[in-house]
Design an enzyme around this catalytic site. Structure first.
Site, short mmCIF file in Angstrom:
data_model
loop_
_atom_site.label_atom_id
_atom_site.label_comp_id
_atom_site.label_asym_id
_atom_site.label_seq_id
_atom_site.Cartn_x
_atom_site.Cartn_y
_atom_site.Cartn_z
N VAL A 133 15.92 -19.83 -30.20
CA VAL A 133 16.88 -19.03 -30.86
C VAL A 133 17.48 -18.05 -29.78
O VAL A 133 16.59 -17.43 -29.19
CB VAL A 133 16.20 -18.35 -32.19
CG1 VAL A 133 17.47 -17.47 -32.96
CG2 VAL A 133 15.84 -19.30 -33.07
N VAL A 176 10.60 -19.93 -29.95
CA VAL A 176 10.91 -19.04 -28.82
C VAL A 176 12.25 -18.18 -29.39
O VAL A 176 13.03 -18.88 -29.95
CB VAL A 176 11.11 -19.15 -27.45
CG1 VAL A 176 9.92 -19.78 -26.89
CG2 VAL A 176 12.24 -20.11 -26.98
N CYS A 177 12.36 -16.92 -28.96
CA CYS A 177 13.40 -16.25 -29.31
C CYS A 177 14.12 -15.29 -28.13
O CYS A 177 12.84 -14.45 -27.84
CB CYS A 177 13.45 -15.36 -30.69
SG CYS A 177 14.83 -14.70 -31.16
N TYR A 178 15.17 -15.36 -27.90
CA TYR A 178 15.56 -14.46 -26.65
C TYR A 178 16.81 -13.73 -27.12
O TYR A 178 17.69 -14.30 -27.57
CB TYR A 178 15.81 -15.38 -25.38
CG TYR A 178 14.82 -16.25 -24.94
CD1 TYR A 178 13.78 -15.73 -24.18
CD2 TYR A 178 14.91 -17.55 -25.01
CE1 TYR A 178 12.69 -16.33 -23.69
CE2 TYR A 178 13.75 -18.43 -24.62
CZ TYR A 178 12.83 -18.00 -23.91
OH TYR A 178 11.63 -18.61 -23.54
#
Length: 128
Positions: free
Chosen positions: A76, A103-105
């Site tokens: 995401v 994962v989220c960045y």
């Protein structure tokens, strides 16, 4: 063998890439912007954009004969990490069973000024 997957229920790619590519039972879905395929517009707000991005992902999965239970990893990308909780609430409703890895960045910017972009990797259980 490599197979290109394209769904008319998701927006066309905005560049030189495929919506998804399947190789040996693994489906790689390109990042999906929150573009409504019927209008080519993006809704306002992180909740509506997360929903549209995930609707696009689900349309591509469906085209490949898969669903949310086949998803093993997501990525995401958020324009603002402060939107994490609101995005997460919508995201959770799309994966009611076993949750995929994720994962989220926060990123500096997303194409077309989007607030979110979501990509997934899924597998075909037939190959288990």
């Amino acid at each position: 063998m490599k197979k290109i997957i394209a769904s008319p229920k998701a927006p066309a790619a905005v560049g030189p890439y495929s919506q998804a590519v399947e190789v040996d039972g693994t489906l790689y879905v390109s990042g999906q912007l929150p573009i409504d395929p019927a209008t080519s517009e993006m809704p306002c707000g992180i909740e509506a954009q997360t929903k549209q991005s995930l609707d696009n992902v689900m349309a591509i999965l469906e085209e490949a004969g898969l669903g949310p239970d086949n998803v093993v990893k997501t990525c995401v990308l958020l324009n603002d990490i402060k939107d994490f909780a609101a995005m997460n609430a919508v995201y959770a409703s799309y994966f009611p069973g076993d949750k995929p890895a994720r994962v989220c960045y926060q990123v500096a910017a997303l194409p077309k000024g989007a607030l979110v972009e979501i990509e997934v990797v899924a597998y075909n259980k037939i190959f288990d």
